[in-house]
Design a protein around this motif. Structure first.
Motif, PDB file in Angstrom:
ATOM      1  N   LEU A 117       0.850  -1.177   0.000  1.00  0.00           N
ATOM      2  CA  LEU A 117       0.000   0.000   0.000  1.00  0.00           C
ATOM      3  C   LEU A 117       0.890   1.234   0.000  1.00  0.00           C
ATOM      4  O   LEU A 117       1.667   1.451   0.930  1.00  0.00           O
ATOM      5  N   GLN A 118       0.801   2.011  -1.065  1.00  0.00           N
ATOM      6  CA  GLN A 118       1.643   3.182  -1.210  1.00  0.00           C
ATOM      7  C   GLN A 118       1.446   4.146  -0.041  1.00  0.00           C
ATOM      8  O   GLN A 118       2.402   4.737   0.451  1.00  0.00           O
ATOM      9  N   SER A 119       0.231   4.276   0.454  1.00  0.00           N
ATOM     10  CA  SER A 119      -0.044   5.197   1.560  1.00  0.00           C
ATOM     11  C   SER A 119       0.691   4.763   2.830  1.00  0.00           C
ATOM     12  O   SER A 119       1.235   5.599   3.561  1.00  0.00           O
ATOM     13  N   LYS A 120       0.744   3.450   3.087  1.00  0.00           N
ATOM     14  CA  LYS A 120       1.441   2.949   4.277  1.00  0.00           C
ATOM     15  C   LYS A 120       2.952   3.144   4.152  1.00  0.00           C
ATOM     16  O   LYS A 120       3.620   3.545   5.108  1.00  0.00           O
ATOM     17  N   ILE A 121       3.482   2.849   2.984  1.00  0.00           N
ATOM     18  CA  ILE A 121       4.924   3.024   2.757  1.00  0.00           C
ATOM     19  C   ILE A 121       5.287   4.493   2.891  1.00  0.00           C
ATOM     20  O   ILE A 121       6.281   4.856   3.517  1.00  0.00           O
ATOM     21  N   GLU A 136       3.740   6.765   4.603  1.00  0.00           N
ATOM     22  CA  GLU A 136       3.607   7.129   6.016  1.00  0.00           C
ATOM     23  C   GLU A 136       4.849   6.718   6.807  1.00  0.00           C
ATOM     24  O   GLU A 136       5.388   7.497   7.602  1.00  0.00           O
ATOM     25  N   VAL A 137       5.324   5.514   6.577  1.00  0.00           N
ATOM     26  CA  VAL A 137       6.503   5.013   7.283  1.00  0.00           C
ATOM     27  C   VAL A 137       7.747   5.793   6.884  1.00  0.00           C
ATOM     28  O   VAL A 137       8.566   6.162   7.738  1.00  0.00           O
ATOM     29  N   LEU A 138       7.907   6.050   5.600  1.00  0.00           N
ATOM     30  CA  LEU A 138       9.070   6.822   5.144  1.00  0.00           C
ATOM     31  C   LEU A 138       9.070   8.220   5.745  1.00  0.00           C
ATOM     32  O   LEU A 138      10.100   8.700   6.232  1.00  0.00           O
ATOM     33  N   SER A 147      11.968  11.149   2.341  1.00  0.00           N
ATOM     34  CA  SER A 147      11.016  11.743   1.410  1.00  0.00           C
ATOM     35  C   SER A 147      10.296  10.632   0.647  1.00  0.00           C
ATOM     36  O   SER A 147      10.906   9.646   0.243  1.00  0.00           O
ATOM     37  N   SER A 148       9.012  10.818   0.436  1.00  0.00           N
ATOM     38  CA  SER A 148       8.248   9.835  -0.336  1.00  0.00           C
ATOM     39  C   SER A 148       7.720  10.458  -1.620  1.00  0.00           C
ATOM     40  O   SER A 148       6.813   9.929  -2.248  1.00  0.00           O
ATOM     41  N   ASP A 149       8.322  11.590  -2.016  1.00  0.00           N
ATOM     42  CA  ASP A 149       7.856  12.318  -3.199  1.00  0.00           C
ATOM     43  C   ASP A 149       7.911  11.483  -4.472  1.00  0.00           C
ATOM     44  O   ASP A 149       7.035  11.577  -5.328  1.00  0.00           O
ATOM     45  N   ARG A 150       8.935  10.664  -4.603  1.00  0.00           N
ATOM     46  CA  ARG A 150       9.137   9.915  -5.853  1.00  0.00           C
ATOM     47  C   ARG A 150       8.546   8.510  -5.807  1.00  0.00           C
ATOM     48  O   ARG A 150       8.754   7.708  -6.706  1.00  0.00           O
ATOM     49  N   LEU A 151       7.814   8.208  -4.783  1.00  0.00           N
ATOM     50  CA  LEU A 151       7.259   6.867  -4.596  1.00  0.00           C
ATOM     51  C   LEU A 151       6.315   6.468  -5.728  1.00  0.00           C
ATOM     52  O   LEU A 151       6.261   5.307  -6.121  1.00  0.00           O
ATOM     53  N   GLY A 152       5.593   7.418  -6.283  1.00  0.00           N
ATOM     54  CA  GLY A 152       4.639   7.121  -7.349  1.00  0.00           C
ATOM     55  C   GLY A 152       5.247   7.055  -8.741  1.00  0.00           C
ATOM     56  O   GLY A 152       4.572   6.727  -9.705  1.00  0.00           O
ATOM     57  N   ILE A 153       6.546   7.347  -8.860  1.00  0.00           N
ATOM     58  CA  ILE A 153       7.221   7.340 -10.163  1.00  0.00           C
ATOM     59  C   ILE A 153       7.795   5.950 -10.417  1.00  0.00           C
ATOM     60  O   ILE A 153       8.549   5.429  -9.598  1.00  0.00           O
ATOM     61  N   PRO A 154       7.447   5.331 -11.546  1.00  0.00           N
ATOM     62  CA  PRO A 154       7.985   3.991 -11.843  1.00  0.00           C
ATOM     63  C   PRO A 154       9.508   4.017 -11.971  1.00  0.00           C
ATOM     64  O   PRO A 154      10.076   4.978 -12.476  1.00  0.00           O
ATOM     65  N   TYR A 155      10.151   2.963 -11.510  1.00  0.00           N
ATOM     66  CA  TYR A 155      11.605   2.846 -11.592  1.00  0.00           C
ATOM     67  C   TYR A 155      12.005   2.400 -12.989  1.00  0.00           C
ATOM     68  O   TYR A 155      11.519   1.409 -13.515  1.00  0.00           O
ATOM     69  N   ILE A 156      12.909   3.156 -13.588  1.00  0.00           N
ATOM     70  CA  ILE A 156      13.467   2.801 -14.892  1.00  0.00           C
ATOM     71  C   ILE A 156      14.986   2.809 -14.725  1.00  0.00           C
ATOM     72  O   ILE A 156      15.577   3.864 -14.516  1.00  0.00           O
ATOM     73  N   PRO A 157      15.616   1.634 -14.765  1.00  0.00           N
ATOM     74  CA  PRO A 157      17.069   1.592 -14.552  1.00  0.00           C
ATOM     75  C   PRO A 157      17.814   2.334 -15.655  1.00  0.00           C
ATOM     76  O   PRO A 157      17.433   2.272 -16.827  1.00  0.00           O
ATOM     77  N   GLN A 158      18.835   3.048 -15.269  1.00  0.00           N
ATOM     78  CA  GLN A 158      19.685   3.774 -16.211  1.00  0.00           C
ATOM     79  C   GLN A 158      21.049   3.090 -16.228  1.00  0.00           C
ATOM     80  O   GLN A 158      21.726   3.044 -15.211  1.00  0.00           O
ATOM     81  N   PHE A 159      21.417   2.556 -17.360  1.00  0.00           N
ATOM     82  CA  PHE A 159      22.694   1.864 -17.469  1.00  0.00           C
ATOM     83  C   PHE A 159      23.785   2.862 -17.823  1.00  0.00           C
ATOM     84  O   PHE A 159      23.634   3.660 -18.733  1.00  0.00           O
ATOM     85  N   THR A 160      24.889   2.786 -17.099  1.00  0.00           N
ATOM     86  CA  THR A 160      26.028   3.654 -17.365  1.00  0.00           C
ATOM     87  C   THR A 160      27.005   2.922 -18.284  1.00  0.00           C
ATOM     88  O   THR A 160      26.878   1.716 -18.524  1.00  0.00           O
TER      89      THR A 160
END
Length: 69
Positions: free
Chosen positions: A11-15, A17-19, A25-38
């Motif tokens: 549950l995003q709301s629970k995560i 809240e805990v963070l 900061s939980s600002d970026r929690l709703g942004i999907p993770y896209i790995p960036q290869f170096t």
């Protein structure tokens, strides 16, 4: 798998809240993770593939019938 069991989902709301409660900061929690290869990641992968091929060649040459002479 059409239906997911709710027990398996986070549950995003629970995560969030805990963070926030821990000072994170939980600002970026709703942004999907896209790995960036170096470039370093690419070189490491290329080296790993090269080492694997090298090992295969070494094992095959040790097991070749020509070596049994």
């Amino acid at each position: 798998m059409d239906r997911l069991e709710k027990d398996l989902l986070f549950l995003q709301s629970k995560i969030s809240e805990v963070l926030a409660g821990s000072g994170y900061s939980s600002d970026r929690l709703g942004i999907p993770y896209i790995p960036q290869f170096t470039e370093e990641d690419r070189l490491s992968k290329r080296k790993s593939i090269g080492e694997t091929i090298s090992l295969q060649v070494e094992v095959e040459s040790r097991n070749s019938p020509e070596k049994e002479e």
